[in-house]
Each structure stands twice: as C-alpha cells, then as structure tokens.
Design a protein around this motif. Structure first.
Motif, PDB file in Angstrom:
ATOM      1  N   GLU A  51       5.399  12.304 -66.098  1.00  0.00           N
ATOM      2  CA  GLU A  51       6.312  11.620 -65.185  1.00  0.00           C
ATOM      3  C   GLU A  51       7.568  11.135 -65.925  1.00  0.00           C
ATOM      4  O   GLU A  51       8.673  11.159 -65.379  1.00  0.00           O
ATOM      5  CB  GLU A  51       5.577  10.441 -64.530  1.00  0.00           C
ATOM      6  CG  GLU A  51       6.392   9.696 -63.488  1.00  0.00           C
ATOM      7  CD  GLU A  51       6.850  10.562 -62.319  1.00  0.00           C
ATOM      8  OE1 GLU A  51       6.202  11.579 -62.034  1.00  0.00           O
ATOM      9  OE2 GLU A  51       7.887  10.211 -61.710  1.00  0.00           O
ATOM     10  N   ARG A  55      11.371  12.235 -64.852  1.00  0.00           N
ATOM     11  CA  ARG A  55      12.460  11.269 -64.607  1.00  0.00           C
ATOM     12  C   ARG A  55      13.619  11.502 -65.559  1.00  0.00           C
ATOM     13  O   ARG A  55      14.783  11.340 -65.180  1.00  0.00           O
ATOM     14  CB  ARG A  55      11.927   9.844 -64.749  1.00  0.00           C
ATOM     15  CG  ARG A  55      10.955   9.538 -63.648  1.00  0.00           C
ATOM     16  CD  ARG A  55      10.598   8.082 -63.604  1.00  0.00           C
ATOM     17  NE  ARG A  55       9.618   7.879 -62.532  1.00  0.00           N
ATOM     18  CZ  ARG A  55       9.328   6.717 -62.018  1.00  0.00           C
ATOM     19  NH1 ARG A  55       9.935   5.628 -62.450  1.00  0.00           N
ATOM     20  NH2 ARG A  55       8.442   6.609 -61.063  1.00  0.00           N
ATOM     21  N   ASN A  79       7.360   1.238 -68.582  1.00  0.00           N
ATOM     22  CA  ASN A  79       7.412   0.730 -67.210  1.00  0.00           C
ATOM     23  C   ASN A  79       6.408   1.461 -66.315  1.00  0.00           C
ATOM     24  O   ASN A  79       5.787   0.854 -65.441  1.00  0.00           O
ATOM     25  CB  ASN A  79       8.828   0.857 -66.651  1.00  0.00           C
ATOM     26  CG  ASN A  79       9.778  -0.115 -67.317  1.00  0.00           C
ATOM     27  OD1 ASN A  79       9.336  -1.108 -67.909  1.00  0.00           O
ATOM     28  ND2 ASN A  79      11.067   0.147 -67.261  1.00  0.00           N
ATOM     29  N   LEU A  80       6.286   2.762 -66.525  1.00  0.00           N
ATOM     30  CA  LEU A  80       5.291   3.521 -65.749  1.00  0.00           C
ATOM     31  C   LEU A  80       3.882   3.019 -66.027  1.00  0.00           C
ATOM     32  O   LEU A  80       3.040   2.921 -65.127  1.00  0.00           O
ATOM     33  CB  LEU A  80       5.393   5.017 -66.077  1.00  0.00           C
ATOM     34  CG  LEU A  80       6.616   5.757 -65.525  1.00  0.00           C
ATOM     35  CD1 LEU A  80       6.706   7.160 -66.126  1.00  0.00           C
ATOM     36  CD2 LEU A  80       6.538   5.855 -64.002  1.00  0.00           C
ATOM     37  N   TRP A  81       3.615   2.738 -67.300  1.00  0.00           N
ATOM     38  CA  TRP A  81       2.282   2.243 -67.673  1.00  0.00           C
ATOM     39  C   TRP A  81       2.008   0.909 -66.996  1.00  0.00           C
ATOM     40  O   TRP A  81       0.933   0.680 -66.427  1.00  0.00           O
ATOM     41  CB  TRP A  81       2.174   2.126 -69.189  1.00  0.00           C
ATOM     42  CG  TRP A  81       1.022   1.282 -69.655  1.00  0.00           C
ATOM     43  CD1 TRP A  81       1.076   0.128 -70.377  1.00  0.00           C
ATOM     44  CD2 TRP A  81      -0.379   1.529 -69.432  1.00  0.00           C
ATOM     45  NE1 TRP A  81      -0.185  -0.368 -70.596  1.00  0.00           N
ATOM     46  CE2 TRP A  81      -1.105   0.474 -70.033  1.00  0.00           C
ATOM     47  CE3 TRP A  81      -1.090   2.521 -68.763  1.00  0.00           C
ATOM     48  CZ2 TRP A  81      -2.488   0.393 -70.000  1.00  0.00           C
ATOM     49  CZ3 TRP A  81      -2.483   2.440 -68.732  1.00  0.00           C
ATOM     50  CH2 TRP A  81      -3.162   1.390 -69.349  1.00  0.00           C
ATOM     51  N   ARG A  82       2.976   0.011 -67.014  1.00  0.00           N
ATOM     52  CA  ARG A  82       2.779  -1.301 -66.385  1.00  0.00           C
ATOM     53  C   ARG A  82       2.558  -1.143 -64.880  1.00  0.00           C
ATOM     54  O   ARG A  82       1.707  -1.805 -64.295  1.00  0.00           O
ATOM     55  CB  ARG A  82       3.979  -2.201 -66.662  1.00  0.00           C
ATOM     56  CG  ARG A  82       4.015  -2.680 -68.104  1.00  0.00           C
ATOM     57  CD  ARG A  82       5.268  -3.465 -68.379  1.00  0.00           C
ATOM     58  NE  ARG A  82       5.193  -4.801 -67.833  1.00  0.00           N
ATOM     59  CZ  ARG A  82       4.782  -5.864 -68.502  1.00  0.00           C
ATOM     60  NH1 ARG A  82       4.386  -5.738 -69.756  1.00  0.00           N
ATOM     61  NH2 ARG A  82       4.754  -7.044 -67.944  1.00  0.00           N
ATOM     62  N   SER A  83       3.346  -0.264 -64.278  1.00  0.00           N
ATOM     63  CA  SER A  83       3.203  -0.030 -62.855  1.00  0.00           C
ATOM     64  C   SER A  83       1.823   0.563 -62.545  1.00  0.00           C
ATOM     65  O   SER A  83       1.143   0.136 -61.611  1.00  0.00           O
ATOM     66  CB  SER A  83       4.318   0.908 -62.402  1.00  0.00           C
ATOM     67  OG  SER A  83       4.150   1.245 -61.069  1.00  0.00           O
ATOM     68  N   HIS A  84       1.428   1.538 -63.360  1.00  0.00           N
ATOM     69  CA  HIS A  84       0.116   2.165 -63.155  1.00  0.00           C
ATOM     70  C   HIS A  84      -0.985   1.127 -63.252  1.00  0.00           C
ATOM     71  O   HIS A  84      -1.916   1.103 -62.444  1.00  0.00           O
ATOM     72  CB  HIS A  84      -0.117   3.246 -64.204  1.00  0.00           C
ATOM     73  CG  HIS A  84      -1.540   3.715 -64.243  1.00  0.00           C
ATOM     74  ND1 HIS A  84      -2.025   4.671 -63.387  1.00  0.00           N
ATOM     75  CD2 HIS A  84      -2.599   3.304 -64.980  1.00  0.00           C
ATOM     76  CE1 HIS A  84      -3.318   4.843 -63.613  1.00  0.00           C
ATOM     77  NE2 HIS A  84      -3.679   4.031 -64.575  1.00  0.00           N
ATOM     78  N   ARG A  85      -0.880   0.267 -64.252  1.00  0.00           N
ATOM     79  CA  ARG A  85      -1.934  -0.712 -64.475  1.00  0.00           C
ATOM     80  C   ARG A  85      -2.029  -1.697 -63.305  1.00  0.00           C
ATOM     81  O   ARG A  85      -3.107  -2.068 -62.886  1.00  0.00           O
ATOM     82  CB  ARG A  85      -1.669  -1.460 -65.774  1.00  0.00           C
ATOM     83  CG  ARG A  85      -2.933  -1.939 -66.427  1.00  0.00           C
ATOM     84  CD  ARG A  85      -2.606  -2.688 -67.644  1.00  0.00           C
ATOM     85  NE  ARG A  85      -1.416  -3.509 -67.414  1.00  0.00           N
ATOM     86  CZ  ARG A  85      -0.963  -4.359 -68.294  1.00  0.00           C
ATOM     87  NH1 ARG A  85      -1.539  -4.470 -69.444  1.00  0.00           N
ATOM     88  NH2 ARG A  85       0.113  -5.074 -68.032  1.00  0.00           N
ATOM     89  N   ARG A  86      -0.863  -2.080 -62.788  1.00  0.00           N
ATOM     90  CA  ARG A  86      -0.876  -2.977 -61.630  1.00  0.00           C
ATOM     91  C   ARG A  86      -1.643  -2.353 -60.474  1.00  0.00           C
ATOM     92  O   ARG A  86      -2.493  -2.965 -59.865  1.00  0.00           O
ATOM     93  CB  ARG A  86       0.561  -3.275 -61.184  1.00  0.00           C
ATOM     94  CG  ARG A  86       1.066  -4.632 -61.635  1.00  0.00           C
ATOM     95  CD  ARG A  86       2.288  -5.045 -60.883  1.00  0.00           C
ATOM     96  NE  ARG A  86       3.342  -4.053 -60.816  1.00  0.00           N
ATOM     97  CZ  ARG A  86       4.276  -3.882 -61.726  1.00  0.00           C
ATOM     98  NH1 ARG A  86       4.285  -4.645 -62.800  1.00  0.00           N
ATOM     99  NH2 ARG A  86       5.200  -2.973 -61.583  1.00  0.00           N
ATOM    100  N   TRP A  87      -1.322  -1.081 -60.203  1.00  0.00           N
ATOM    101  CA  TRP A  87      -1.990  -0.403 -59.099  1.00  0.00           C
ATOM    102  C   TRP A  87      -3.456  -0.176 -59.408  1.00  0.00           C
ATOM    103  O   TRP A  87      -4.305  -0.241 -58.528  1.00  0.00           O
ATOM    104  CB  TRP A  87      -1.297   0.916 -58.769  1.00  0.00           C
ATOM    105  CG  TRP A  87      -0.018   0.679 -58.056  1.00  0.00           C
ATOM    106  CD1 TRP A  87       1.239   0.809 -58.558  1.00  0.00           C
ATOM    107  CD2 TRP A  87       0.146   0.224 -56.707  1.00  0.00           C
ATOM    108  NE1 TRP A  87       2.170   0.464 -57.621  1.00  0.00           N
ATOM    109  CE2 TRP A  87       1.528   0.098 -56.477  1.00  0.00           C
ATOM    110  CE3 TRP A  87      -0.744  -0.098 -55.681  1.00  0.00           C
ATOM    111  CZ2 TRP A  87       2.048  -0.336 -55.260  1.00  0.00           C
ATOM    112  CZ3 TRP A  87      -0.229  -0.520 -54.472  1.00  0.00           C
ATOM    113  CH2 TRP A  87       1.158  -0.631 -54.278  1.00  0.00           C
TER     114      TRP A  87
END
Lengths: 177, 60
Positions: A51, A55, A79-87
């Motif tokens: 991803e 991008r 940022n993708l990792w943080r977003s993934h972890r949140r989800w």
C-alpha cells in the motif's frame, strides 16, 4: 546494507518502470523490517509495504524538488500501520492474532552465534520499548533519518523526537547492560 | 553493549513471492497513473483546440 541505489527523483516523478522497480528493491525490505519491528505480522507488513508503494506511485508526479523519498515512504508506512492497528483493535476477531504476534528474528544467512545472540538481545530490548520511543529509534538508528525528518514523519516537534530518542537510548542501555 | 554501539539493524527480506507481488501491483498502478495523466493531457489539448476553433469561427 542494501546495494540497490535509489533512482533519481526525475525518474520517480516520470514513473519510469526501471525507477519503480529500483524503488521497490531498495525500500521494500527496509519498510518490511521497520513494520515487523513495530509488531506487524509478515502478512500485514507485506500488505502495508504494498500500500505504501501504491500511494507513492500515485503521489510521485507531484513530489516537490528536494523530496526525500525514503522519509516519505517511512512516514506513509508508519501511518498505515497505526491506522491498521486501530482497526484491528476494533475488530475483535483479530485480537487473538494480534496478541500472538512478535517480531521474528530471521535475519538471513548470518549464523555466527555471537551475532545472533546480540541481535536476539537487541530485538528483545527493542520489543520492550514503548512504541512511541521504538519508532523514533528505528527511524533514526535503523534507517538513518534525520531527527527533523522523523519529527515530520511522526507529527511531533524535533525536540520531542530528540527526547524520545534519548529515552529510547537510556531504556536500551539498561536493557542491554 | 550500548545503544551507540549496536549492530546495524538489517532489513528483513520479504519472500521472493511477496517481492514479485509487490513489483507487479506497483508496476500496474504506475502504468494506470501514467495512462490517466496522458489521457488528461489529450483531453486538455482537445479542449484548448475546441476553444480556439470556436473563437476563430466567432471572429471569422
């Protein structure tokens, strides 16, 4: 560490096929290492590395002069990792998978026992760092980014980045003593 | 051992299959972005040409 040179910015902006291949070869293992050490599984890290490149390709034609593609990639991957972890936390079915994940220690052909033990200790010490400190340490020490770049990547002040780095160093000193 | 004397953290290699998948999808996306840009340029040129033709017809 990785002999493939980064292609020139003009070729990246033009999305030249050779430049795109060279970028993947140059950065994919480094981004993968960064994400795995932040705690991503092999599958998740691959997905996030992919991803990140998607991008980058979409953004490449508008990269301004003087852009540092490496710093850009690590910022997006983080940022993708943080977003993934949140989800992932929101998705209860993934909690068990998440809890079972630890960074692995497969570093290739270096089978010298001492080196392996040192790396094992380092990996264990890194894993014990708070994530906010670990990501600063990995970007500065592991990837050679400047504190200003790390600050921009993490959305914090350079002073804050330096403090986190200093705390990470102290923590590692104690863990590795 | 201190943090300043740590061994370099090596990249963690992706499998060859994973690298191939990433290369293939990234190349495909790059091709799509290049085509979209070329298409936009053609449409832009066509629009400018149409405007010029209309203006020429108006004042002829």
């Amino acid at each position: 560490m990785n002999p493939t040179p980064e292609p020139p910015l003009s070729a990246i902006r033009a999305l030249a096929p050779d430049a795109i291949d060279a970028l993947v070869t140059h950065y994919a293992p480094r981004l993968n290492g960064f994400l795995r050490r932040l705690g991503a599984s092999a599958e998740v890290a691959e997905e996030l590395v992919q991803e990140t490149f998607i991008r980058l390709v979409r953004h490449a034609p508008t990269l301004p002069d003087g852009s540092r593609v490496g710093a850009w990639c690590f910022t997006v991957a983080r940022n993708l990792w943080r977003s993934h972890r949140r989800w992932a936390w929101l998705d209860g079915t993934r909690l068990l998978e998440f809890a079972g994940l630890r960074p692995s220690v497969g570093f290739g052909p270096d089978d010298a026992l001492t080196a392996r033990r040192t790396r094992d200790r380092l990996e264990a010490a890194l894993a014990s760092l708070p994530e906010s400190h670990r990501e600063v340490f990995l970007l500065v020490v592991g990837e050679g980014l400047q504190p200003q770049e790390v600050a921009a990547a993490l959305g914090i002040s350079p002073e804050n980045a330096r403090q986190r780095l200093a705390r990470a160093r102290r923590h590692l000193e104690e863990a590795l003593a | 051992m201190t943090p300043d004397s740590l061994p370099p953290l090596p990249p963690i290699a992706l499998s060859e299959g994973a690298m191939q998948r990433i290369r293939t999808r990234t190349r495909a996306e790059a091709r799509r972005v290049r085509l979209a840009a070329a298409e936009a340029a053609v449409h832009g040129a066509f629009a400018i040409g149409a405007l010029a033709w209309a203006a020429a017809a108006l004042f002829a």
